[in-house]
Design a protein around this motif. Structure first.
Motif, mmCIF file in Angstrom:
data_model
loop_
_atom_site.group_PDB
_atom_site.id
_atom_site.type_symbol
_atom_site.label_atom_id
_atom_site.label_comp_id
_atom_site.label_asym_id
_atom_site.label_seq_id
_atom_site.Cartn_x
_atom_site.Cartn_y
_atom_site.Cartn_z
ATOM 1 N N ASP A 1 0.899 12.324 14.638
ATOM 2 C CA ASP A 1 0.247 11.080 15.056
ATOM 3 C C ASP A 1 -0.225 11.284 16.491
ATOM 4 O O ASP A 1 0.406 12.028 17.253
ATOM 5 C CB ASP A 1 1.231 9.901 14.983
ATOM 6 C CG ASP A 1 0.503 8.558 14.956
ATOM 7 O OD1 ASP A 1 0.579 7.857 13.944
ATOM 8 O OD2 ASP A 1 -0.168 8.210 15.959
ATOM 9 N N THR B 1 0.843 -1.202 0.000
ATOM 10 C CA THR B 1 0.000 0.000 0.000
ATOM 11 C C THR B 1 0.879 1.254 0.000
ATOM 12 O O THR B 1 0.644 2.196 -0.768
ATOM 13 C CB THR B 1 -0.932 0.007 1.228
ATOM 14 O OG1 THR B 1 -1.683 -1.207 1.228
ATOM 15 C CG2 THR B 1 -1.876 1.185 1.211
ATOM 16 N N ASN C 1 -8.721 5.414 3.782
ATOM 17 C CA ASN C 1 -9.962 5.140 3.071
ATOM 18 C C ASN C 1 -10.969 6.259 3.325
ATOM 19 O O ASN C 1 -10.975 6.859 4.396
ATOM 20 C CB ASN C 1 -10.564 3.814 3.571
ATOM 21 C CG ASN C 1 -9.907 2.625 2.905
ATOM 22 O OD1 ASN C 1 -9.720 2.596 1.684
ATOM 23 N ND2 ASN C 1 -9.548 1.633 3.705
ATOM 24 N N ARG D 1 5.603 7.544 17.816
ATOM 25 C CA ARG D 1 5.757 7.342 16.364
ATOM 26 C C ARG D 1 6.336 8.576 15.690
ATOM 27 O O ARG D 1 7.195 8.473 14.822
ATOM 28 C CB ARG D 1 4.413 6.972 15.746
ATOM 29 C CG ARG D 1 3.904 5.687 16.341
ATOM 30 C CD ARG D 1 2.733 5.093 15.624
ATOM 31 N NE ARG D 1 2.434 3.827 16.284
ATOM 32 C CZ ARG D 1 1.443 3.028 15.973
ATOM 33 N NH1 ARG D 1 0.635 3.343 14.984
ATOM 34 N NH2 ARG D 1 1.257 1.898 16.616
ATOM 35 N N HIS E 1 1.055 1.473 10.063
ATOM 36 C CA HIS E 1 1.678 0.491 9.168
ATOM 37 C C HIS E 1 2.019 1.101 7.816
ATOM 38 O O HIS E 1 3.092 0.882 7.274
ATOM 39 C CB HIS E 1 0.736 -0.697 8.963
ATOM 40 C CG HIS E 1 0.608 -1.544 10.189
ATOM 41 N ND1 HIS E 1 -0.414 -1.391 11.090
ATOM 42 C CD2 HIS E 1 1.388 -2.534 10.652
ATOM 43 C CE1 HIS E 1 -0.248 -2.252 12.071
ATOM 44 N NE2 HIS E 1 0.841 -2.955 11.831
ATOM 45 N N VAL E 2 1.095 1.878 7.257
ATOM 46 C CA VAL E 2 1.332 2.458 5.935
ATOM 47 C C VAL E 2 2.138 3.756 6.061
ATOM 48 O O VAL E 2 3.140 3.949 5.374
ATOM 49 C CB VAL E 2 0.004 2.749 5.205
ATOM 50 C CG1 VAL E 2 0.283 3.375 3.844
ATOM 51 C CG2 VAL E 2 -0.811 1.475 5.042
ATOM 52 N N ALA F 1 -4.392 8.126 8.176
ATOM 53 C CA ALA F 1 -4.945 7.740 9.476
ATOM 54 C C ALA F 1 -6.436 7.454 9.348
ATOM 55 O O ALA F 1 -6.852 6.306 9.233
ATOM 56 C CB ALA F 1 -4.675 8.824 10.506
HETATM 57 P P1 NAI Z 1 -2.706 1.875 11.406
HETATM 58 O O1 NAI Z 1 -3.787 1.678 12.387
HETATM 59 O O2 NAI Z 1 -1.513 0.991 11.436
HETATM 60 O O3 NAI Z 1 -2.161 3.388 11.468
HETATM 61 C C1 NAI Z 1 -2.965 4.503 11.690
HETATM 62 C C2 NAI Z 1 -2.098 5.540 12.405
HETATM 63 O O4 NAI Z 1 -2.822 6.750 12.493
HETATM 64 C C3 NAI Z 1 -1.712 5.136 13.824
HETATM 65 O O5 NAI Z 1 -0.331 5.375 14.031
HETATM 66 C C4 NAI Z 1 -2.584 6.057 14.686
HETATM 67 O O6 NAI Z 1 -1.987 6.359 15.939
HETATM 68 C C5 NAI Z 1 -2.687 7.277 13.810
HETATM 69 N N1 NAI Z 1 -3.805 8.159 14.077
HETATM 70 C C6 NAI Z 1 -5.067 7.848 14.493
HETATM 71 N N2 NAI Z 1 -5.821 8.952 14.635
HETATM 72 C C7 NAI Z 1 -5.030 9.988 14.271
HETATM 73 C C8 NAI Z 1 -5.225 11.390 14.191
HETATM 74 N N3 NAI Z 1 -6.394 11.966 14.526
HETATM 75 N N4 NAI Z 1 -4.206 12.157 13.760
HETATM 76 C C9 NAI Z 1 -3.011 11.605 13.449
HETATM 77 N N5 NAI Z 1 -2.757 10.286 13.523
HETATM 78 C C10 NAI Z 1 -3.761 9.489 13.926
HETATM 79 O O7 NAI Z 1 -3.419 1.824 9.965
HETATM 80 P P2 NAI Z 1 -2.745 1.561 8.560
HETATM 81 O O8 NAI Z 1 -2.823 0.123 8.238
HETATM 82 O O9 NAI Z 1 -1.439 2.264 8.491
HETATM 83 O O10 NAI Z 1 -3.794 2.291 7.586
HETATM 84 C C11 NAI Z 1 -3.849 3.703 7.509
HETATM 85 C C12 NAI Z 1 -5.032 4.107 6.648
HETATM 86 O O11 NAI Z 1 -4.892 3.556 5.347
HETATM 87 C C13 NAI Z 1 -6.398 3.631 7.160
HETATM 88 O O12 NAI Z 1 -7.364 4.589 6.819
HETATM 89 C C14 NAI Z 1 -6.625 2.359 6.363
HETATM 90 O O13 NAI Z 1 -8.008 2.088 6.215
HETATM 91 C C15 NAI Z 1 -6.020 2.741 5.028
HETATM 92 N N6 NAI Z 1 -5.580 1.607 4.229
HETATM 93 C C16 NAI Z 1 -4.640 0.739 4.707
HETATM 94 C C17 NAI Z 1 -4.215 -0.336 3.943
HETATM 95 C C18 NAI Z 1 -3.143 -1.257 4.422
HETATM 96 O O14 NAI Z 1 -2.593 -2.007 3.601
HETATM 97 N N7 NAI Z 1 -2.784 -1.255 5.694
HETATM 98 C C19 NAI Z 1 -4.776 -0.584 2.601
HETATM 99 C C20 NAI Z 1 -5.718 0.430 2.157
HETATM 100 C C21 NAI Z 1 -6.108 1.467 2.967
#
Ligand code: NAI
Length: 341
Positions: A200, A147, A258, A205, A180-181, A235
């Motif tokens: 974040d 991603t 998303n 982080r 993660h992304v 996020a």
């Molecule tokens: P994750 O849960 O690993 O990371 C999200 C990060 O955002 C966390 O570090 C969290 O502390 C931070 N966060 C939460 N609220 C926040 C705010 N108000 N301000 C700043 N930071 C905040 O999720 P991941 O897997 O990295 O995904 C990120 C986004 O990408 C999500 O919306 C997910 O639906 C989307 N996505 C992810 C994919 C994947 O392969 N992991 C694929 C397609 C979309």
């Protein structure tokens, strides 16, 4: 229920109830024209079944568009389980879901999503083979790096179109969310010579990004207004909304999250503000490209080329939007519809 948005556009909507495990789930199959419907299984404490069905319909439709734009041989579907993933999860619940999926004979393939994990998918697998992203199989893994790669090349396409530059060197990217992304994206952008501003809710982080990549730390509230060419939401959903849009100081919005637009009309408002928006479901397709390749047991080295192709797809979206004088969001939707209908 028949009056819910998008209900009549779906091929099939299945309500599942299993008394022994307590499972209450909805499987929505939007479109199978390109192949079996693939999309994750979300577990969420929905207030009622209408709210759950509304979410399932919206998400499954979104998967059709995403999978079509990624050029994948699959359609769009989604499952939602009504329940709290923190308190009501059991292997029996997911096995019961597996049984229901199996009865669909391969029309729907599930995977993990919000509230579910690879271990839960293993329980689904007890009753069906129509499940992707299982735990512990060789070559299977976290889709996030794929991603992040797609988002990086998507940012390249966007700055090329908007600013006429073909490298990231010297540009500033503001990243909201270093999960993660987002963290892997930060690494890739740093390696490409970009400057970073990061935020974040977890300070460890941002600290790590500051140390590893020299990133400047912003407050969570101010990251949308960061002075940067690119804003990369990684996020939450709905980050582009009527109160955040006037605060944006970027020229490009391109990130992994998303459902970045709180409402569809914000795509047009971004266009009017002169900000180029990379539609979320096009730029964040790297993960589903990887999951799909793994499900069909395609060679791991076939994934990268397809993820890199997101750059070309986005360039086509931007060119179509310009040519037709419409938002990039609408241009992407029309291109996707031409690919699946
Ligand atoms: P994750 O849960 O690993 O990371 C999200 C990060 O955002 C966390 O570090 C969290 O502390 C931070 N966060 C939460 N609220 C926040 C705010 N108000 N301000 C700043 N930071 C905040 O999720 P991941 O897997 O990295 O995904 C990120 C986004 O990408 C999500 O919306 C997910 O639906 C989307 N996505 C992810 C994919 C994947 O392969 N992991 C694929 C397609 C979309």
């Amino acid at each position: 229920l028949f009056e819910l948005p998008d209900f009549d556009q779906h091929e099939q909507v299945v309500f599942v109830s299993d008394r022994d495990s307590g499972l209450r789930a909805i499987i929505a199959i939007h479109h199978t024209g390109r192949g079996p419907a693939m999309g994750g299984c979300r577990m969420w404490p929905y207030a009622d079944s209408v709210t759950a069905a509304t979410d399932a319909l919206r998400l499954s439709r979104g998967m059709t568009y995403k999978n079509a734009m990624a050029g994948l041989p699959i359609g769009g579907g989604k499952a939602v389980i009504i329940g709290d993933s923190k308190t009501t999860k059991t292997p029996a619940l997911f096995a019961a879901l597996g049984k229901a999926i199996d009865q669909l004979g391969g029309r729907y393939i599930t995977a993990e999503d919000v509230g579910t994990s690879p271990a839960d998918m293993q329980s689904v697998h007890q009753r069906t083979r129509f499940v992707a992203g299982l735990e512990g199989e060789p070559g299977r893994g976290d889709p996030s790096p794929a991603t992040a790669l797609g988002v990086r090349v998507g940012i390249e396409a966007a700055v090329q179109h908007q600013l006429g530059v073909d490298r990231l060197q010297g540009l500033t990217v503001a990243i909201q969310g270093l999960g993660h992304v987002g963290f892997d994206l930060a690494r890739q952008l740093h390696e490409a010579g970009a400057r970073l501003i990061v935020a974040d809710i977890d300070p460890s982080r941002t600290q790590r990004a500051a140390e590893a990549f020299g990133a400047r730390i912003s407050s969570v509230d101010d990251i949308v207004a960061a002075e940067a060419e690119v804003f990369a939401p990684c996020a939450l959903g709905a980050v582009i909304n009527p109160s955040s849009l006037p605060r944006l100081r970027c020229q490009v919005v391109a990130g992994a999250a998303n459902n970045q637009l709180a409402t569809d009309d914000l795509g047009e408002q971004l266009r009017e503000a002169g900000i180029l928006y990379a539609p979320d479901y096009v730029i964040n397709a790297g993960g589903i490209i990887k999951v799909c390749a793994e499900y069909y047991r395609e060679p791991a080295d076939s994934v990268e080329g397809r993820v890199l192709a997101i750059k070309q797809t986005l360039a086509e979206v931007f060119a179509t939007a310009d040519r037709e004088g419409i938002s990039t969001r609408l241009a992407a939707d029309r291109m996707a519809e031409a690919r699946f209908s």
